[in-house]
Design an enzyme around this catalytic site. Structure first.
Site, short mmCIF file in Angstrom:
data_model
loop_
_atom_site.label_atom_id
_atom_site.label_comp_id
_atom_site.label_asym_id
_atom_site.label_seq_id
_atom_site.Cartn_x
_atom_site.Cartn_y
_atom_site.Cartn_z
N ASP A 82 0.82 -1.21 0.00
CA ASP A 82 0.00 0.00 0.00
C ASP A 82 0.85 1.26 0.00
O ASP A 82 1.90 1.33 0.65
CB ASP A 82 -0.90 -0.02 1.25
N GLU A 125 1.36 -0.48 -5.08
CA GLU A 125 0.28 0.49 -5.32
C GLU A 125 0.94 1.86 -5.33
O GLU A 125 1.14 2.49 -4.30
CB GLU A 125 -0.79 0.40 -4.22
#
Length: 652
Positions: A308, A350
């Site tokens: 993330d 990401e």
């Protein structure tokens, strides 16, 4: 998991940032001493004056269970009892004289929220049966393989009759056949690290080594993963190494001072998310986080990690666009370790930045990720889809621009959870127009996702054609399957993803320029885009035509590569998919003559808001069993045909 007494070497490696199985050393472990059991506790609390173990086994009074220093920063205690199943915390006396009750950062299991005590849990003993999957999973994540990821929030995929969570076991019963039926190759689970607030979706964690108890025990999660592997489905875990929750029982100021986070307040505090940033340059933090990856891979057989907020990691604290070199070094070390552990593990960034070489090898100066989310493609495409059709000619480049950089990294194309919350609307509702227009454009959108170079990711609910945004506090709108258009859209997506897995040109060369060829990139007035996807075999290709306008076109001329004729293998306007049935049945004759710079051309009907896939065919004469001449087509090459009924695909 049998654990020996800690050694000076282990503590040394931890402080050097090189202890990548630190969960064997730290935490609470039950083990044998001869014929007797003992429970050993160990914690890193460098600024503490005293640390006690408190729990259900001592009535939360730690006066008889004071830990001893190991070196200058760690604390250990051995209790001559089997304390499995007991709750516990660490009571820390800070240098300022305060007493803090903290959850063990290495706890393997915790109370169900709002409780937050650790639970002493032994991870060994689960009977895995996925050896065949584990031996072959590297093939499933190869850049030459089809990858279609179903992104799932376990707490809201389904709910029970009281609107409560279903468990890992119930999820296995229902999710696995559903994923298989729809043609997904992997599931990606939103973060499962323990977290106090449901509304954080798991992105603000406190227990990195504790699978959330909302849905059951660690063994229950192992069973879910084991059963997914038995169904030939990979498991990707959303993982958050950039920042953590600031709740009082967690990692934040763990011993009264900064332990896991930056000392500098400007670097420490993440005002965007109300969290604290990990100090990724600190060696002990590296041991902690890379050990966490080892834990998930080793103990839970996780097949990949979606890392993330990589852009935030690379550029934090965003001072004049400068790089965070300590964090970049961490990402390289992390990926190097995972690749050494098992090259088949998917490491997915990401990343919304243009930082170069995210998926390049560490040896070549890259970060070493296997894939990167293509956030630019996602943002441009959704902006284009939300534009009224009559104005799309003015934003034509939103579709074409992604092909300028599509092969600069190994990309995954995400239509993710972040795009269907907080007023952004569902994918269906983003599409302008009337009821039928919305469904037609959603089918077009999904068809374009599959046709564009890059692996695929779709957040749960899109396959139901949900009108409403995702809400983590309730289940998906399963009642939509009672309505015809939603049923037919669901049929389309299943057909599309099964076709994707069957057609090598749609996945074999996702990362290579040779895998993509424009036919007509400039038709902004009619909003039609046409291109070719090539397989490794240059005679194996798929021609794709997209109509982003609400107009129908008849006898529309498209330049194509040489073939005797073409067959329509997918048309999103098929009546079985909820369309108007304006399909191109039978052979589409290929005429000799240069058009769109190609040596042949075809003429066909192109419905509004539609996508069409075409396969070339070469006829050859054969004799049938009666000796009569007949024509045979080689319209399909590549993979063995799947045992799935495909609508209007002319596949044999």
């Amino acid at each position: 998991m049998e654990v020996m007494n800690p050694t000076d070497k282990e503590f040394h490696l931890f402080h050097e940032g090189k202890l990548f199985q630190a969960y064997h050393l730290f935490g609470a472990h039950v083990y044998h001493i001869g014929k007797e059991y003992a429970t050993r506790f160990c914690v890193w609390a460098p600024h503490a004056i005293e640390v006690q173990v408190i729990g259900s086994f001592n009535q939360w009074d730690g006066s008889a269970h004071v830990m001893e220093r190991e070196g200058s920063e760690c604390w250990c205690l051995q209790v001559p009892k089997n304390l499995e199943g007991h709750q516990y915390k660490y009571r820390i006396l800070t240098s300022g004289g305060d007493r803090l009750d903290k959850t063990d950062p290495f706890a393997f299991y915790t109370e169900v929220r709002p409780g937050n005590a650790g639970i002493i849990y032994r991870l060994n003993g689960f009977q895995w049966s996925d050896s065949n999957w584990m031996e072959n999973r590297s093939l499933k994540g190869s850049v030459k393989a089809p990858i279609a990821i179903y992104e799932v929030h376990p707490g809201s995929w389904r709910r029970n009759s009281d609107n409560g969570f279903i468990g890992y076991s119930e999820l296995a019963d229902e999710l696995i056949p559903y994923v298989k039926e729809h043609g997904f190759t992997h599931v990606e689970l939103l973060p499962l690290a323990e977290h106090p607030f449901d509304g954080s979706w798991g992105y603000q964690g406190t227990g990195y080594f504790a699978p959330t108890s909302r849905y059951g025990s660690p063994f229950d999660l192992m069973d879910l993963i084991n059963r997914l592997h038995a169904a030939n489905i990979g498991v990707i875990l959303d993982w958050v190494p950039g920042h953590f929750c600031k709740d009082a029982h967690g990692l934040y100021q763990f011993d009264g001072d900064c332990v896991y986070e930056y000392q500098n307040e400007k670097h420490r505090e993440n005002g965007v998310w109300g969290t604290a940033n990990f100090d990724l340059g600190k060696r002990e933090v590296r041991s902690f986080l890379i050990s966490n990856l080892h834990y998930w891979m080793n103990c839970f057989h996780i097949d990949g990690f979606r890392v993330d907020a990589v852009a935030n990691i690379i550029y934090w604290p965003n001072e004049e666009g400068q790089f965070n070199h300590g964090a970049i070094d961490f990402l390289k070390e992390m990926n190097g370790f995972v690749h050494q552990y098992d090259p088949g593990i998917l490491m997915i960034a990401e990343d919304s930045s243009d930082f170069p070489g995210v998926t390049d090898s560490i040896q070549n100066g890259g970060l070493g990720f296997g894939y990167k989310w293509n956030m630019g493609w996602m943002n441009d495409l959704l902006r284009y889809m939300e534009t009224p059709p009559e104005e799309r000619k003015d934003v034509h480049s939103l579709i074409t621009f992604s092909l300028m950089y599509a092969f600069s990294e190994k990309f995954i194309l995400p239509l993710s959870h972040d795009e269907v919350v907080h007023g952004k609307k569902s994918l269906l509702d983003k599409c302008p127009g009337n009821y039928e227009d919305k469904f037609s454009q959603l089918r077009l959108l999904c068809g374009y996702l599959v046709a564009h170079p890059g692996k695929k990711l779709l957040f749960m609910g899109a396959e139901l054609a949900s009108f409403s945004e995702w809400d983590e506090a309730r289940a998906l709108d399963w009642n939509l399957m009672e309505f015809e258009q939603h049923q037919k859209t669901n049929v389309f997506l299943k057909q599309l993803l099964h076709l994707y897995q069957y057609m090598p040109p749609l996945f074999e060369m996702d990362d290579r320029h040779e895998g993509f060829e424009w036919i007509d990139v400039n038709n902004s007035d009619q909003q039609i885009f046409s291109f070719i996807r090539h397989g490794l075999n240059r005679h194996d290709f798929v021609t794709v035509i997209c109509n982003f306008s609400r107009k129908s076109y008849y006898q529309y001329k498209v330049g194509v590569l040489e073939a005797d004729f073409y067959l329509e293998i997918l048309n999103s306007d098929h009546s079985d998919f909820g369309g108007s049935g304006r399909i191109n049945e039978g052979p589409i004759i290929s005429n000799k003559g240069v058009y769109h710079g190609k040596p042949h051309y075809i003429e066909l009907t192109i419905p509004p808001f539609s996508i069409i896939y075409l396969k070339p065919s070469i006829q050859r004469k054969e004799q049938d069993i009666n000796g009569k001449s007949r024509l045979r087509s080689n319209a399909v090459s590549g993979r063995k045909r799947k045992s799935v009924k495909l609508i209007n695909t002319n596949l044999g």
